[in-house]
Write a protein that holds these residues in place. Structure first.
Motif, PDB file in Angstrom:
ATOM      1  N   LEU A 127       0.832  -1.209   0.000  1.00  0.00           N
ATOM      2  CA  LEU A 127       0.000   0.000   0.000  1.00  0.00           C
ATOM      3  C   LEU A 127       0.863   1.255   0.000  1.00  0.00           C
ATOM      4  CD1 LEU A 127      -2.886  -0.871   2.507  1.00  0.00           C
ATOM      5  CD2 LEU A 127      -2.899  -0.971   0.024  1.00  0.00           C
ATOM      6  N   VAL A 128       1.911   1.242   0.822  1.00  0.00           N
ATOM      7  CA  VAL A 128       2.806   2.415   0.860  1.00  0.00           C
ATOM      8  C   VAL A 128       3.477   2.586  -0.504  1.00  0.00           C
ATOM      9  CG1 VAL A 128       4.837   3.435   1.953  1.00  0.00           C
ATOM     10  CG2 VAL A 128       3.207   2.167   3.338  1.00  0.00           C
ATOM     11  N   LEU A 129       3.871   1.461  -1.111  1.00  0.00           N
ATOM     12  CA  LEU A 129       4.510   1.527  -2.436  1.00  0.00           C
ATOM     13  C   LEU A 129       3.559   2.148  -3.459  1.00  0.00           C
ATOM     14  CD1 LEU A 129       6.843   0.705  -4.349  1.00  0.00           C
ATOM     15  CD2 LEU A 129       5.668  -1.474  -4.664  1.00  0.00           C
ATOM     16  N   ALA A 130       2.313   1.661  -3.435  1.00  0.00           N
ATOM     17  CA  ALA A 130       1.336   2.180  -4.393  1.00  0.00           C
ATOM     18  C   ALA A 130       1.136   3.686  -4.192  1.00  0.00           C
ATOM     19  CB  ALA A 130       0.010   1.443  -4.232  1.00  0.00           C
ATOM     20  N   GLY A 131       0.982   4.067  -2.938  1.00  0.00           N
ATOM     21  CA  GLY A 131       0.789   5.485  -2.644  1.00  0.00           C
ATOM     22  C   GLY A 131       1.987   6.318  -3.060  1.00  0.00           C
ATOM     23  N   THR A 132       3.173   5.773  -2.835  1.00  0.00           N
ATOM     24  CA  THR A 132       4.398   6.499  -3.168  1.00  0.00           C
ATOM     25  C   THR A 132       4.507   6.721  -4.675  1.00  0.00           C
ATOM     26  OG1 THR A 132       5.449   5.485  -1.270  1.00  0.00           O
ATOM     27  CG2 THR A 132       6.909   6.455  -2.906  1.00  0.00           C
ATOM     28  N   ILE A 133       4.251   5.645  -5.433  1.00  0.00           N
ATOM     29  CA  ILE A 133       4.358   5.758  -6.898  1.00  0.00           C
ATOM     30  C   ILE A 133       3.327   6.759  -7.428  1.00  0.00           C
ATOM     31  CG2 ILE A 133       4.017   4.494  -9.056  1.00  0.00           C
ATOM     32  CD1 ILE A 133       5.183   2.041  -7.607  1.00  0.00           C
TER      33      ILE A 133
END
Lengths: 497, 520
Positions: free
Chosen positions: A175-181
């Motif tokens: 989830l953090v990765l998705a938000g970051t991208i």
């Protein structure tokens, strides 16, 4: 590259290098392993003190390494990160001493202490991350370095708990990765900035709310926000030093710290409030506080009760941040430190009861205060702190949270705090009553003999130290150099006009 | 360094020394407690008014310790009672509480007595409250546990109310305290001071503990609650004066009815104390008053009550009779003065009601004294005769100092003779019974049953329903990620779309739109 750039790296190396060496050591090299562990921990604290003095006088500490075009790997020491790093470093030292006593004569100590050091390294890296990508790297690394500690005992239950832990935390990482991208695709930057970097870009508020939700849910897994908390009680099968590490030093705190970073340095607190995302976050935190306390109320397993207590207590940090006001911010941030010291004391004590007497359940704690008075005294003070009894540090946190809520007109938060305190009293006071005032049993489940001492020094000194700090910082909260003083310094910067 | 700082620290230091000492078992701890407790009594009597600031303590930046009239009265009350308890512990037959619990609680009481400013007062109230529980725990057997449980619940709720009061008053320092906050503070006082209906824990507790603990339990909870509220609401709260008069009168009537139905002297004493606490609640809206008037009255009333457990240790004789008479007289006169104080903050019709509570309290105390049998004559019982005078002297001092602050009015001195006479008559008229007509702690049983039901319900909710909801939610969430199920769903949607005649048109529109966008 000057000294200011190398210092953050040196702080990382002070636990990373000992950790790598410890992996290679044979089991019998006890003295060298202890020397490396303690030496690294002490060195880290010295470096951090130097950096704190520098930051207080306005010195910038930053290490920057280009990763891909436009995105750097950044270690940056600001007041907020140093607070968390200091917490981790000091508690790491205490936990290392405790673990040395706790794991005496047990197998796979080199593996344990190796991962232990790596875990602290990643926590420190996460704290000093200067942008969201660096944060994400260490956030995922923390999952991977703590997993071997959770499954350290190697039993089926431990492996199952490890799988649950991995499933939850990796999901959070995704989830953090998705938000970051998503955020990077919109803004072209991920650098943490005081008061946030998305505030003035004129982005679609709906999209920003979705990104905020993704990021908060991602870090909320580690912060134990309901309904993403279930890994935390399950991971209680780990040895006591690991539980202490998970609850007070690294994992849960990393999640809470992530919430702080996202709200303050990605979105900016005023902008987040204008997006309307802070109130739902505060409500979620309030629900978590009450839910965790209710679940803790009827747990007979002591560590499980403490785990649900963590679910509840860590959300005070989120609540303080979400209330969005300088005083509430002080309450939330200072609880990051206060809760760490109180909760680690409780876990140390729980470990002492288990190691010394084989006591794991609340129902087995009858009269344990007479057999282990010093450990129980530390437990009592820490429990009082959790309830919010002055002069323990827990009172300071609740005081500022309550004042902050009233300051911004969110009176309902005070009711949540009162309800939580009531529930905390309901699940801690019966323990204290049975431990101090019930007669001890004729025989303890698995009593170990420590001569005239109640338990080994290495097991007794860490909880006494941590609870002593929790008492002194509560009594002299406003003195220079206390966590409250440092947090006031941070809040002044976050809310500076 | 001011001596004021030493008052709360000395008991803590002695407790720490005892905890670390390997010779703690052999030490005459009763004398030690008495010696430490003599210090605040001497300080209250001899020290000049003083004030020291403790910078950077707790959260407010500065906390203050003050030696004023209220503090003196509290020091005399707490110090005198701890002195009595310590001297009682030197008697070989007395089974007393843990000495460390006694000393730590005394430290809290000293903090409360001297503190000015919210958090420090709060800390003192907490220390005294939880300390009393630890003192009760020194009682033999398990009988005290039931009462102890109730006390803890009351204390925790009361503490939360005080916390709310402190927070709110700190958040809006300039404005006058709103009525809601005042009521919060008074509710906290009711809960922690044994004012009916929060008295239910006291009768069973007093019935089971030893004499040293009983001396403390009689006066300290109510004394600490009163001192705390006088510090939090020093100016009083005239706007809720009538409410307090009515509530206090109802409480005193409740205590009188239930107290007369008792058999044991200790349970009767508990109800007498509940009536006294109700009387003091009536006087709170008038504030401390000039010269610390209400604080001296608290000392007089509670110390007179605390003398009664000691009466049971005395042999029959003139010394005992004089002691009892003095205690009752002081209580009656102080009650009348408290009623006068209460009446000063309310309309005349309400002020007329206040002495009725004072009569009820003195009446019950008289009945208690009559129900208390004298001890068999021995060396120890003769020695106890002297000991019983300690609280009586304290009570008399309190009364004299209260009169010094505000001279007595004849219209309110009738309480003493009427209360005592009615008590003697009622004692003669009430038939002797083997069992009490109302169980000690009247409300305790029904409340325990309700709370037990709620706890069982919460337990089932926590252990069964909440995990079940969590598991169902988890299963539902996992179902969302079930690859096969998703594959089947998508396949079905695909089939339906293909079967729909308009799909071709729709696809054409999508393609045209995409081409248009690309061209743009």
């Amino acid at each position: 590259m000057n000294t200011n750039a190398w210092l953050p790296l040196a702080v990382l190396a002070s636990s990373f290098i000992p950790g790598m060496i410890i992996f290679l050591l044979p089991e019998k090299a006890v003295v060298l392993r202890i020397a490396l562990n303690l030496g690294g921990a002490v060195l880290k604290i010295i470096l951090l003190v130097l950096m704190m003095i520098g930051v207080f006088h306005g010195v910038e500490y930053e290490f920057r390494l280009p990763l891909v075009p436009g995105i750097d790997f950044v270690l940056h020491a600001d007041a907020l990160s140093l607070m968390f790093v200091n917490l981790s470093a000091v508690l790491w030292l205490a936990t290392t001493i405790y673990a040395i006593g706790y794991l005496e004569n047990s197998p796979n100590r080199s593996r344990f202490f190796g991962y232990f050091s790596l875990c602290v390294t990643t926590t420190v890296g996460l704290a000093m991350a200067g942008n969201l990508l660096t944060f994400l790297v260490f956030y995922e690394a923390l999952t991977l370095t703590t997993y071997p500690l959770v499954v350290h005992r190697g039993t089926e239950v431990a492996r199952k708990a490890g799988r649950v832990y991995l499933a939850y935390t990796l999901f959070g990482g995704v989830l953090v990765l998705a938000g970051t991208i998503w955020l990077y695709s919109l803004t072209g930057t991920l650098e943490f900035v005081d008061r946030g970097f998305v505030a003035d870009l004129g982005l679609d508020p709906v999209v920003l709310r979705m990104i905020f939700t993704l990021l908060i849910l991602g870090v909320g897994v580690k912060a134990g926000l309901v309904p993403l908390h279930a890994w935390l009680p399950t991971a209680m099968v780990a040895p006591a030093p690991v539980s202490a590490l998970l609850h007070a030093v690294a994992v849960v705190k990393a999640g809470a710290f992530g919430v702080v970073r996202i709200v303050y340095d990605v979105f900016g607190i005023e902008f987040a409030a204008s997006l309307g995302v802070t109130l739902p976050l505060a409500v979620l935190a309030a629900v978590t506080i009450i839910y965790g306390s209710v679940r803790a109320l009827f747990q007979d397993d002591l560590k499980r009760r403490l785990a649900f207590s963590t679910v509840s207590q860590v959300s005070y940090i989120t609540l303080g941040v979400a209330i969005a006001g300088p005083i509430a911010t002080i309450g939330g941030l200072v609880h990051l430190v206060h809760q760490g010291f109180m909760k680690i004391t409780l876990f140390f004590c729980a470990g002492n009861f288990a190691e010394t007497l084989g006591v794991h359940k609340v129902s087995e704690m009858r009269g344990i205060g007479r057999r282990m008075p010093w450990t129980m005294a530390a437990f009592t003070l820490a429990a009082f702190g959790m309830i919010g009894v002055p002069p323990m540090v827990g009172f300071i946190s609740k005081w500022y949270l309550g004042l902050g809520a009233l300051e911004v007109g969110q009176d309902w938060v005070v009711l949540v705090l009162a309800g939580s305190s009531l529930l905390n009293a309901a699940y801690f006071l019966p323990i204290l009553r049975t431990a101090w005032f019930d007669p001890p049993p004729a025989e303890w489940p698995h009593e170990r003999d420590f001569g005239r001492k109640e338990t080994a020094w290495a097991l007794l000194l860490p909880p006494l130290f941590t609870v002593g700090a929790a008492l002194v910082w509560g009594l002299f909260a406003s003195m220079p150099g206390t966590p409250l003083d440092w947090v006031q310094f941070i809040a002044a910067r976050k809310y500076a006009p | 360094m001011s001596l004021l700082l030493a008052l709360p620290l000395l008991p803590l230091a002695v407790a720490g020394w005892l905890a670390l000492s390997s010779r703690a078992e052999q030490l005459a701890t009763g004398w030690l407690v008495a010696l430490v407790a003599a210090f605040p009594v001497a300080a209250a009597a001899l020290l000049a008014p003083d004030r020291i600031e403790l910078p950077e303590l707790l959260v407010l930046g500065t906390s203050v310790l003050v030696l004023n009239e209220t503090a003196r009265a509290a020091l005399l009350l707490f110090g005198g009672l701890w002195l009595t308890a310590g001297l009682l512990l030197t008697r070989t037959r007395e089974q007393g509480p843990g000495v460390i619990a006694l000393l730590v609680t005394l430290s809290g009481a000293m903090t409360l007595a001297l503190a000015e400013g919210g958090p420090l007062v709060y800390a003192g109230m907490l220390a005294v409250g939880y300390g009393l529980y630890a003192i009760m725990a020194g009682a033999p057997g398990d009988e005290w546990r039931r009462a102890g449980r109730a006390l803890i619940v009351l204390l925790v709720v009361s503490d939360l109310l005080v916390f709310e009061l402190l927070l709110s008053s700190t958040a809006s320092p300039g404005a006058g305290m709103p009525r809601g906050l005042i009521l919060l503070g008074l509710a906290a006082l009711v809960l922690r001071s044994s004012v009916p209906p929060a008295h239910a824990w006291l009768p069973p507790a007093l019935a089971t503990v030893g004499t040293p603990t009983a001396v403390l339990l009689v006066a300290v909870p109510t004394g600490a609650g009163m001192v705390g509220v006088l510090k939090l609401l020093p100016g009083g709260a005239p706007e809720v004066g009538v409410l307090c008069i009515l509530f206090g009168l109802a409480g005193a009537a409740w205590a009188a009815i239930a107290g007369l139905a008792q058999v044991q002297p200790r349970t009767s004493l508990a109800y007498a104390l509940a009536a006294t606490a109700a009387l003091l609640l009536m006087a709170v809206p008038a504030g401390v008053g000039s010269g610390g008037q209400l604080a001296w009255l608290v000392l007089a009333l509670l110390a007179a009550c605390a003398a009664l457990p000691l009466v049971a240790l005395q042999p029959a004789g003139w010394a005992r009779d004089i002691g009892i008479a003095a205690a009752l007289l002081v209580h009656g006169l102080a009650g009348g003065q408290a009623a006068l104080h209460a009446a000063s903050a309310v309309p005349a019709w309400a002020g007329f009601l206040a002495p009725l509570a004072a009569v009820a309290a003195t009446l019950l105390l008289t009945v208690t004294a009559r129900r208390t049998m004298p001890a068999a004559r021995s060396d120890e019982s003769v020695e106890a005769t002297h000991l019983a005078y300690t609280p009586i002297i304290l009570a008399a001092s309190g009364l004299v100092l209260a009169w010094g602050a505000r001279p007595p009015e004849l219209a309110y001195t009738w309480v003493a003779p009427v209360g005592i006479t009615l008590g003697l008559i009622v004692f003669r008229m009430v038939p002797r019974r083997a069992q009490p007509h109302i169980q000690p702690g009247d409300l305790l049983g029904p409340v325990e049953r309700v709370v037990g039901f709620l706890c069982r319900w919460l337990r089932v909710l926590s252990l069964r329903y909440l995990p079940r909801v969590r598991d169902r939610l988890g299963a539902w969430a996992l179902g969302l990620w079930d690859g096969d199920a998703w594959s089947r769903r998508v396949h079905r949607v695909d089939l339906r779309l293909r079967a729909w005649p308009a799909t071709g048109v729709l696809m054409l529109l999508v393609a045209l739109g995409a081409a248009f966008l690309l061209a743009q």
